[in-house]
Design an enzyme around this catalytic site. Sequence first.
Site, short mmCIF file in Angstrom:
data_model
loop_
_atom_site.label_atom_id
_atom_site.label_comp_id
_atom_site.label_asym_id
_atom_site.label_seq_id
_atom_site.Cartn_x
_atom_site.Cartn_y
_atom_site.Cartn_z
N ASP A 168 25.07 -10.43 60.18
CA ASP A 168 26.02 -11.50 59.89
C ASP A 168 25.48 -12.86 60.33
O ASP A 168 24.27 -13.09 60.31
CB ASP A 168 27.36 -11.17 60.58
CG ASP A 168 28.54 -11.68 59.79
OD1 ASP A 168 28.71 -12.90 59.75
OD2 ASP A 168 29.27 -10.86 59.20
N HIS A 209 32.20 -15.40 62.20
CA HIS A 209 32.41 -14.17 61.44
C HIS A 209 31.82 -12.95 62.14
O HIS A 209 32.49 -11.93 62.34
CB HIS A 209 31.76 -14.41 60.08
CG HIS A 209 32.14 -13.49 58.99
ND1 HIS A 209 31.26 -12.56 58.49
CD2 HIS A 209 33.26 -13.37 58.29
CE1 HIS A 209 31.85 -11.91 57.50
NE2 HIS A 209 33.07 -12.37 57.36
N SER A 384 35.95 -8.15 54.84
CA SER A 384 35.12 -8.41 56.02
C SER A 384 35.64 -7.74 57.26
O SER A 384 34.88 -7.27 58.09
CB SER A 384 35.19 -9.90 56.35
OG SER A 384 34.17 -10.58 55.74
#
Length: 626
Positions: A168, A209, A384
């Site tokens: 990520d 994230h 996600s």
Amino acid sequence: MLHLVALMTLLAASPLQSADVFTNSFLVRLNGDHGEQAARQVAQRAGFESWGPVLGSNRDFHFVHRALPHARSKRSVPHTRRLKADPMVQFAVQQSGFKRVKRGYNPLKVENLVQLQPHEDPTDPYFPFQWYLKNTGQNGGKPKLDLNVEAAWAQGVTGKNVTTAIMDDGVDYMHPDLKFNYNARASYDFSSNDPFPYPRYTDDWFNSHGTRCAGEVAAARDNKVCGVGVAYDSKIAGIRMLDQPYMTDLIEANSMGHEPNLIDIYSASWGPTDDGKTVDGPRNATMRAIVRGVNEGRNGLGNIYVWASGDGGEDDDCNCDGYAASMWTVSINSAINDGQNAHYDESCSSTLASTFSNGAKDPNTGVATTDLYGKCTTTHSGTSAAAPEAAGVFALALEANPQLTWRDIQHLTVLTSKRNSLYDAKSRFHWTMNGVGLEFNHLFGFGVLDAGAMVALAKQWKTVPARYHCEAGSVTRTLPIPSKKSVVLKIETNACAGTDTQVSYLEHVQAVVTLNSSRRGDVELFLTSPMGTKSMILSKRPNDDDAHDGFTKWPFMTTHTWGEYPQGVWTIEVRFNSQTPQSGFIKEWTLMLHGTRDAPYSDLPVSDPHSKLALVKKAHEERKKI
Ligand SMILES: *[C@@H]1O[C@H](CO)[C@@H](O)[C@H](O)[C@H]1NC(C)=O
Ligand SMILES: *[C@@H]1O[C@H](CO)[C@@H](O)[C@H](O)[C@H]1NC(C)=O
Ligand SMILES: *[C@@H]1O[C@H](CO)[C@@H](O)[C@H](O)[C@H]1NC(C)=O
Ligand SMILES: [Ca+2]
Ligand SMILES: [Ca+2]
């Protein structure tokens, strides 16, 4: 091996490259196994920097030229020529750059830490918000619609000695809820080529994230910080690879092939742009990395690649995403806390199962997890948020039984996922039983993961029989797709019976298709198995107005025929779903069957006569009597 090579060509269907740009990265192959030191010298001579080997090779290296822009529209011929002029260089290829986007929905909101009364068990302050771990009906959710993790923890299984890599935008590995579960040895930063995958600072928290995903897997328990991870005694590795202007094949490949014997599970919550018109997938080196991971990773048991199925909503189809649609990834969709699909969910026949994303009405009932700079959030969301939950559940299964192969994980997922109360908010896709009694849904795959059931079955599991690949047949005539009705093609197959690639019990099925049309987004494809199971392998995508590329040997995949017997007549239906007349041609359909010759599960004990395992075993036993 031959089969693998053949398969790879089938699967590495050349994605659309016309919109690509050229980056300052080069793949350089030396003319012998000269090693890293020599590569550094070659790089220096030509004004480059060597970022090290590609997939551990002694010959292939990743070179970067600092003075070149990150992205330009033309190839840098002089730089390439300069590299090629070196007598030690066999070839040099400038890397094209493409878009890979985080599957984050609503990524920006930051929480202030709220003070809560310590709860019973676990005592972490955000545990009461983690309805996806324990749904008691908080925030309008449906009680017991959760991952059933407490039933796994109660079996003493918490993820010990399992490492999940979060591929990520980096991981805040100094976060108090993550730092003791951080596996530094297995971590790397491929965005800036150093061993410290710390997120780059931006004032809008854009790079939060990866940290949010990491906490879902392995946030620590009972430490008074944030919540708790699904596998709170497991380790996480940070692989920073999303944070540069353009993605390249080399960054993806090195990320997905990083330390395959230290990393068990790779979790990816990103992919090609979810704009409903992209058809794209892994390129050459990345495809090699995945194939190597499943065949050789985890000392031969195979790495587990977990993929977020996509946030393109009902106008996209995740079978057009070559990562999510791959047989080698476990593609995970999401449901919300009352059992509906999320509005951003895509659907496709390659989805294996589902976990959870946000709550239904209240925007503050997203996935509660760790956030940047030691903070916590309750608003992580999107598919996600769903993929790392699955990675956590698989980490539990791997602790319960460290001998599980990458295929065992998929079989366990099929057998233990539950319909629970998942439903399509728009009533388009219903739960359907396949030919051996396995219930599936086009949105949710085989249902929501059940950690307790998966761990219990993992403990008794016997590795499934060997896998074979049967090319069942091809139709290569070019036929027009009529504007008003369907074309139906048939392949009758004995599934390679009597050869050494016989498939008698299915795992994945692929329909490799070449077609063109005046509007690609209006084409729909349906594959029907000999047992009558119909998979929609391509749905209408209203935004896809491609009139030129169509699909070239694109491997559409379905999981819906899992466990079925493949002998007999398969059909593919090709049709337009369009207001205005369209034209097009179906040019090729090749049917690829993957599965086992011997019945899986035959030496597994059945404890619950109503379980899916019991149903499938019974079906397979009756079959053998015929
Ligand atoms: C932990 O996992 C590694 C492989 O990843 C294995 O070699 C080692 O034996 C395991 N240790 C324990 C204590 O199970
Ligand atoms: C990818 O591999 C194929 C087949 O090996 C080859 O023809 C093609 O040139 C490669 N593409 C790139 C960009 O290296
Ligand atoms: C599709 O391919 C055929 C040739 O096989 C060609 O005649 C036709 O014009 C093409 N159609 C489109 C929409 O590209
Ligand atoms: Ca905690
Ligand atoms: Ca998509």
